[in-house]
Design an enzyme around this catalytic site. Structure first.
Site, PDB file in Angstrom:
ATOM      1  N   GLU A 210     -12.029  34.836 -30.333  1.00 54.33           N
ATOM      2  CA  GLU A 210     -11.063  34.839 -31.436  1.00 54.33           C
ATOM      3  C   GLU A 210     -11.733  35.143 -32.769  1.00 54.33           C
ATOM      4  O   GLU A 210     -11.204  34.802 -33.824  1.00 54.33           O
ATOM      5  CB  GLU A 210     -10.341  33.502 -31.510  1.00 54.33           C
ATOM      6  CG  GLU A 210      -9.515  33.218 -30.279  1.00 54.33           C
ATOM      7  CD  GLU A 210      -8.619  32.019 -30.453  1.00 54.33           C
ATOM      8  OE1 GLU A 210      -7.395  32.185 -30.459  1.00 54.33           O
ATOM      9  OE2 GLU A 210      -9.134  30.895 -30.588  1.00 54.33           O
ATOM     10  N   LYS A 342       3.651  27.667 -29.706  1.00 54.80           N
ATOM     11  CA  LYS A 342       3.294  29.013 -29.264  1.00 54.80           C
ATOM     12  C   LYS A 342       4.504  29.638 -28.577  1.00 54.80           C
ATOM     13  O   LYS A 342       4.884  29.200 -27.481  1.00 54.80           O
ATOM     14  CB  LYS A 342       2.144  28.940 -28.261  1.00 54.80           C
ATOM     15  CG  LYS A 342       0.789  28.509 -28.839  1.00 54.80           C
ATOM     16  CD  LYS A 342      -0.178  28.228 -27.697  1.00 54.80           C
ATOM     17  CE  LYS A 342      -1.623  28.199 -28.138  1.00 54.80           C
ATOM     18  NZ  LYS A 342      -2.514  27.720 -27.045  1.00 54.80           N
TER      19      LYS A 342
HETATM   20  C1  2PG Z   1      -5.519  27.465 -27.862  1.00 52.71           C
HETATM   21  C2  2PG Z   1      -5.441  28.969 -27.930  1.00 52.71           C
HETATM   22  C3  2PG Z   1      -5.886  29.497 -29.264  1.00 52.71           C
HETATM   23  P1  2PG Z   1      -5.482  30.269 -25.674  1.00 52.71           P
HETATM   24  O1  2PG Z   1      -5.989  26.882 -26.877  1.00 52.71           O
HETATM   25  O2  2PG Z   1      -5.030  26.792 -28.764  1.00 52.71           O
HETATM   26  O3  2PG Z   1      -7.152  29.006 -29.640  1.00 52.71           O
HETATM   27  O4  2PG Z   1      -6.205  29.547 -26.905  1.00 52.71           O
HETATM   28  O5  2PG Z   1      -4.571  31.291 -26.260  1.00 52.71           O
HETATM   29  O6  2PG Z   1      -6.592  30.841 -24.856  1.00 52.71           O
HETATM   30  O7  2PG Z   1      -4.714  29.199 -24.975  1.00 52.71           O
HETATM   31 MG    MG Z   2      -5.412  24.847 -27.640  1.00 58.42          MG
END
Ligand code: 2PG
Ligand code: MG
Length: 437
Positions: A210, A342
């Site tokens: 990231e 998300k």
């Molecule tokens: C998280 C995300 C972003 P990923 O765990 O919060 O850092 O990672 O999209 O791989 O779940």
């Molecule tokens: Mg996370």
């Protein structure tokens, strides 16, 4: 509104920041207003997330998205044709009913979230306003709109850095900044300082998934010392101007209450991991800890929140997967006090919005978040501003898929009256440790 009727829905394959295929959807309305969005993808995913539809087989290591694209161009396009794009809830219900599974595995969460977000963009285009404004107007959200407080990665780790350290995100958050722009300025200073210090120490080996500095450390605590040094080297006061925020992502190294810290060659039980983190909270200027325990370790989450929940945000990501019902249950149990939001975990915008509503009712903090696999898509920034969410997590302050989001925030700040956190409470007041004095 006849100009908000959907004329066509079209998907194509595009690429994400890990060089993997992903789905872009374009929705066109009557009179040709058009909206576009791209599905992101996680690496550390929760088991309760909306499931991505990946093709399997040989091509692209099995990560192809031809089935998702066919689903959008076929049955989704047919089902949405002629529907009113301004009724997001109804649009999302069409997608959910069409999919017909509990985990969105038939059409795919990737196809569904890209479609759902593209519809919102098309609707904003028809209204001739930016998406944040379109959402904000529909919400009847309080004026003035404000920018979220950024949470920005300095060191990557865990699944985003080949397990070089066990913990996934070492981040900073500019709790003392007066404006969104200042928060970014300060973070860029800290990032530069951290990269310089790593260089001096002969530990400079590029960047993690990231955009954070590669974590060449001997254990999981060293990055915290380095963060404090970098904050000071940037001329900022640790804890007052700039605080630390962590994503432990414990599901990645813990099952059934056994946590394997490979970097330190030791295994902790739930209380052991909790004790280590509580000790860090005592000794470092930490304001937020995400997924301190694995997604199945509810008792561990409850005990940890009981121990430090008055002082830090305890954020559920894999643990809550942007699910309204899980958030309500966590609130009842006292298993967190904040949630990562998300959109692709939920699979549609309406369900994402419902999770945020549940968080607000529970008195939880909320952080809109990108995924580790990202693109130039900036929808999440508009969601954060349009929905009035206090915080935003996008990875680091380097690499185009990350700066696309931060820079969009700066553009929105320019559109608002004054560059602001909205004349609202200073950002630091939103953290439990401030609220409790
Ligand atoms: C998280 C995300 C972003 P990923 O765990 O919060 O850092 O990672 O999209 O791989 O779940
Ligand atoms: Mg996370």
């Amino acid at each position: 509104m006849s100009n908000s009727k959907i004329k066509s829905t079209h998907a194509r394959r595009v690429w994400d920041s890990r060089g993997r295929p992903t789905v872009e959807v374009e929705v066109t309305l009557n009179y040709n207003a058009c909206g576009r969005a791209i599905a992101p993808a996680g690496a550390s995913t929760g088991t309760g997330e909306a499931v991505e539809n990946r093709d399997g087989g040989e091509a692209f290591g099995g990560l192809g998205v031809e089935n998702s694209i066919a689903a959008v161009n076929g049955e989704i396009a047919r089902a949405l044709k002629g529907r009113d794009a301004s009724d997001q809830t109804a649009i999302d219900k069409v997608l959910i009913d069409l999919d017909g599974t509990a985990d969105k595995s038939r059409l795919g969460g990737n196809a569904m979230i890209a479609t759902s977000m593209a519809v919102a963009h098309a609707c904003a285009a028809a209204r001739k306003v930016p998406l944040w404004r379109s959402l904000h107007d529909q919400e009847n959200a309080p004026e003035p709109p404000f920018l979220p407080l950024p949470e920005i990665q300095i060191f990557g780790g865990g699944a985003h850095a080949g397990g070089r350290v066990d913990i996934q995100d070492y981040m900073v958050t500019a709790v003392g900044a007066a404006t969104f722009a200042q928060a970014l300025d300060w973070t860029a200073d800290v990032y530069r300082a951290a990269a310089g210090l790593m260089n001096e120490a002969g530990r400079s080996h590029g960047v993690a998934d990231e955009g954070g500095v590669w974590p060449d450390f001997d254990d999981n605590e060293q990055p915290l010392d380095m963060l404090v040094r970098a904050i000071e080297a940037a001329g900022l006061r640790p804890g007052r101007d700039m605080a630390i925020s962590l994503d432990i992502a414990a599901s990645q190294f813990g099952v059934k209450g056994r946590y394997r810290l490979a970097r330190e060659d030791r295994t902790l039980d739930s209380d052991g991991l909790s004790g280590m983190l509580v000790d860090w909270v005592e000794r470092y200027p930490i304001v937020a800890i995400e997924d301190p325990m694995s997604e199945g370790d509810k008792e561990g989450m409850v005990r940890f929140t009981w121990a430090v929940g008055k002082r830090v945000q305890v954020i559920g990501d894999d643990f809550l997967v942007t699910s309204a019902s899980r958030i309500r249950a966590a609130a009842r149990d006292g298993a967190c006090n904040a949630v990562l939001i998300k959109p692709n975990q939920a699979g549609t915008l309406s369900e994402t919005r419902a999770a945020l509503e549940a968080a607000r009712k529970a008195g939880f903090g909320a952080i809109v978040s990108a995924r580790s696999g990202e693109t130039e898509d900036v929808t999440i920034v508009h969601l954060a501003v349009g929905w009035g969410v206090d915080q935003l997590k996008v990875g680091s302050i380097t690499r185009g898929e990350r700066t696309a989001k931060w820079n969009e925030g700066l553009r929105i700040a320019d559109q608002l009256e004054g560059d602001l956190f909205g004349g609202r409470l200073p950002p630091r007041a939103r953290f439990p440790w401030r609220a409790s004095g």
